[in-house]
Write a protein that holds these residues in place. Sequence first.
Motif, PDB file in Angstrom:
ATOM      1  N   PRO A  38       0.832  -1.215   0.000  1.00  0.00           N
ATOM      2  CA  PRO A  38       0.000   0.000   0.000  1.00  0.00           C
ATOM      3  C   PRO A  38       0.857   1.252   0.000  1.00  0.00           C
ATOM      4  O   PRO A  38       1.975   1.272   0.532  1.00  0.00           O
ATOM      5  N   ARG A  39       0.350   2.294  -0.619  1.00  0.00           N
ATOM      6  CA  ARG A  39       1.102   3.538  -0.710  1.00  0.00           C
ATOM      7  C   ARG A  39       1.142   4.246   0.632  1.00  0.00           C
ATOM      8  O   ARG A  39       0.128   4.346   1.329  1.00  0.00           O
ATOM      9  N   ARG A  40       2.316   4.718   1.019  1.00  0.00           N
ATOM     10  CA  ARG A  40       2.470   5.401   2.294  1.00  0.00           C
ATOM     11  C   ARG A  40       1.750   6.740   2.256  1.00  0.00           C
ATOM     12  O   ARG A  40       1.753   7.438   1.251  1.00  0.00           O
ATOM     13  N   PRO A  41       1.113   7.122   3.372  1.00  0.00           N
ATOM     14  CA  PRO A  41       0.387   8.398   3.367  1.00  0.00           C
ATOM     15  C   PRO A  41       1.345   9.579   3.368  1.00  0.00           C
ATOM     16  O   PRO A  41       2.489   9.495   3.828  1.00  0.00           O
ATOM     17  N   LEU A  56      -0.156  18.788  -2.067  1.00  0.00           N
ATOM     18  CA  LEU A  56       1.226  18.671  -1.581  1.00  0.00           C
ATOM     19  C   LEU A  56       1.528  19.604  -0.418  1.00  0.00           C
ATOM     20  O   LEU A  56       2.626  19.530   0.146  1.00  0.00           O
ATOM     21  N   VAL A  57       0.609  20.497  -0.052  1.00  0.00           N
ATOM     22  CA  VAL A  57       0.868  21.469   1.024  1.00  0.00           C
ATOM     23  C   VAL A  57       1.179  20.783   2.349  1.00  0.00           C
ATOM     24  O   VAL A  57       2.145  21.162   3.036  1.00  0.00           O
ATOM     25  N   PRO A  58       0.430  19.752   2.818  1.00  0.00           N
ATOM     26  CA  PRO A  58       0.784  19.123   4.107  1.00  0.00           C
ATOM     27  C   PRO A  58       2.176  18.509   4.114  1.00  0.00           C
ATOM     28  O   PRO A  58       2.882  18.580   5.122  1.00  0.00           O
ATOM     29  N   GLY A  59       2.593  17.884   3.006  1.00  0.00           N
ATOM     30  CA  GLY A  59       3.925  17.276   2.974  1.00  0.00           C
ATOM     31  C   GLY A  59       5.030  18.308   3.048  1.00  0.00           C
ATOM     32  O   GLY A  59       6.013  18.129   3.780  1.00  0.00           O
ATOM     33  N   VAL A  60       4.903  19.424   2.309  1.00  0.00           N
ATOM     34  CA  VAL A  60       5.926  20.478   2.380  1.00  0.00           C
ATOM     35  C   VAL A  60       5.923  21.122   3.763  1.00  0.00           C
ATOM     36  O   VAL A  60       6.982  21.458   4.311  1.00  0.00           O
ATOM     37  N   ALA A  61       4.734  21.305   4.364  1.00  0.00           N
ATOM     38  CA  ALA A  61       4.673  21.880   5.710  1.00  0.00           C
ATOM     39  C   ALA A  61       5.340  20.978   6.745  1.00  0.00           C
ATOM     40  O   ALA A  61       5.936  21.473   7.706  1.00  0.00           O
ATOM     41  N   LEU A  95       8.363  13.553  -1.199  1.00  0.00           N
ATOM     42  CA  LEU A  95       8.043  14.177   0.092  1.00  0.00           C
ATOM     43  C   LEU A  95       7.801  13.134   1.165  1.00  0.00           C
ATOM     44  O   LEU A  95       8.061  13.387   2.357  1.00  0.00           O
ATOM     45  N   THR A  96       7.317  11.948   0.780  1.00  0.00           N
ATOM     46  CA  THR A  96       7.043  10.895   1.763  1.00  0.00           C
ATOM     47  C   THR A  96       8.281  10.071   2.067  1.00  0.00           C
ATOM     48  O   THR A  96       8.582   9.799   3.227  1.00  0.00           O
ATOM     49  N   ALA A  97       9.007   9.669   1.020  1.00  0.00           N
ATOM     50  CA  ALA A  97      10.137   8.756   1.220  1.00  0.00           C
ATOM     51  C   ALA A  97      11.384   9.464   1.747  1.00  0.00           C
ATOM     52  O   ALA A  97      12.188   8.848   2.460  1.00  0.00           O
ATOM     53  N   LEU A  98      11.595  10.736   1.409  1.00  0.00           N
ATOM     54  CA  LEU A  98      12.811  11.458   1.798  1.00  0.00           C
ATOM     55  C   LEU A  98      12.590  12.401   2.966  1.00  0.00           C
ATOM     56  O   LEU A  98      13.400  13.300   3.186  1.00  0.00           O
ATOM     57  N   LEU A  99      11.520  12.209   3.737  1.00  0.00           N
ATOM     58  CA  LEU A  99      11.236  13.099   4.867  1.00  0.00           C
ATOM     59  C   LEU A  99      12.370  13.022   5.894  1.00  0.00           C
ATOM     60  O   LEU A  99      12.666  11.942   6.419  1.00  0.00           O
ATOM     61  N   PRO A 100      13.037  14.140   6.213  1.00  0.00           N
ATOM     62  CA  PRO A 100      14.150  14.097   7.173  1.00  0.00           C
ATOM     63  C   PRO A 100      13.622  13.997   8.601  1.00  0.00           C
ATOM     64  O   PRO A 100      12.486  14.396   8.899  1.00  0.00           O
ATOM     65  N   PRO A 101      14.444  13.487   9.529  1.00  0.00           N
ATOM     66  CA  PRO A 101      14.019  13.445  10.934  1.00  0.00           C
ATOM     67  C   PRO A 101      14.093  14.836  11.550  1.00  0.00           C
ATOM     68  O   PRO A 101      14.723  15.748  11.002  1.00  0.00           O
ATOM     69  N   PRO A 102      13.438  15.056  12.698  1.00  0.00           N
ATOM     70  CA  PRO A 102      13.549  16.354  13.364  1.00  0.00           C
ATOM     71  C   PRO A 102      14.991  16.645  13.777  1.00  0.00           C
ATOM     72  O   PRO A 102      15.782  15.728  14.072  1.00  0.00           O
ATOM     73  N   LEU A 103      15.343  17.926  13.784  1.00  0.00           N
ATOM     74  CA  LEU A 103      16.698  18.298  14.190  1.00  0.00           C
ATOM     75  C   LEU A 103      16.905  17.998  15.676  1.00  0.00           C
ATOM     76  O   LEU A 103      16.019  18.264  16.495  1.00  0.00           O
ATOM     77  N   PRO A 104      18.043  17.442  16.046  1.00  0.00           N
ATOM     78  CA  PRO A 104      18.302  17.165  17.466  1.00  0.00           C
ATOM     79  C   PRO A 104      18.508  18.457  18.244  1.00  0.00           C
ATOM     80  O   PRO A 104      18.910  19.494  17.698  1.00  0.00           O
TER      81      PRO A 104
END
Length: 343
Positions: free
Chosen positions: A207-210, A249-254, A289-298
């Motif tokens: 299934p496609r990731r949200p 695409l607005v939620p993913g960029v946000a 935007l889904t697969a390359l989402l970076p983690p939060p900055l430490p």
Amino acid sequence: MDTQHDNALAHALAAIPGPVPPSGVIHIVIPHTNRFTVVGNHLAQHAGLSLVAIGIGVHIQSLPAGSEISIKTLAARFPEGEVKIASALRELEAHGYLRRTRVRLAKGRVATRTVFCNQPGAVLRGGVVPGAPGAPVVGAAVRNPAPAPALVREHLRVPEPDPARVREPGPARVPEHIRVREPEPTAVAGARPAPVRLPAPTAPKQPRRPLPHPHALTPERRQAASALPADLRRHAVELVLSEEAVEELVPGVAAWLERDATTDAIRHALTADLPKPLKHPARLLRHRLTALLPPPLPGVHDLTAPRRAPVTPFQTCDGCERAFRSHEPGHCRDCRAPYGEAA
């Protein structure tokens, strides 16, 4: 040269018999003398076939008998991909123009035999009788057949059925003489039957990731997340998006902006190494935007080096001058008893 071309076109239009339609297509009909194929309007104007299926059907009908018409062969000949060509062949097969059967050859090999019928409606209505004048001729499987003369092609045409003799269409059933029979295997003394190869099971589609969403979508962050996808076409002409695609695409960029990703970093991740050609830009941006989402900055405390455990320093014994560990100078363990020092 342009003026002569326009004059020639004007003379050709003036030579058309009858009134010229005020709008729509204007036909300039020049009779063919060689290299032509008779195609029925039931195929060229079929209401249930796609334009790709109609084009592939006309192309197959124009090929000589024995020509290779596999999916890979047609994909190498035309710009459409294998998925679109396979779908068009299934459409032709569903409407009776194409029939593909798997036959077993010698030594246990399996091959696909393809039969194309230029008038499936006439075959289903029983309007064509094998051996009668005008019956369809099945060509031999040759690679480079010689072109038939014009007179021979005229005799090979299938006549239109008489409307008075046409019966009511019954259930879709192919006559016995049109069906492709499987060849009987040759009996060999002491030979084992060929094993039946079952098709390999296909893996279930994941299934496609949200699309990621931010925890809080402020008006300022929403404005920046909406402006960044709309501005991508300035950096890559392939990424021209519609207003609906930008809103999706607005939620993913946000979510990227919420994790302190800069606009330059987001733009580079979305525009780098674009495939050629790019057919679905919005779908590609959603995947990145889904697969390359970076983690939060430490945080600052997460980046500090861990503290080492305190180490007791070495001291020199005042009695025997041996080294021992202690926070204060004095005597070692062996010399404490004579001097009465506490442990």
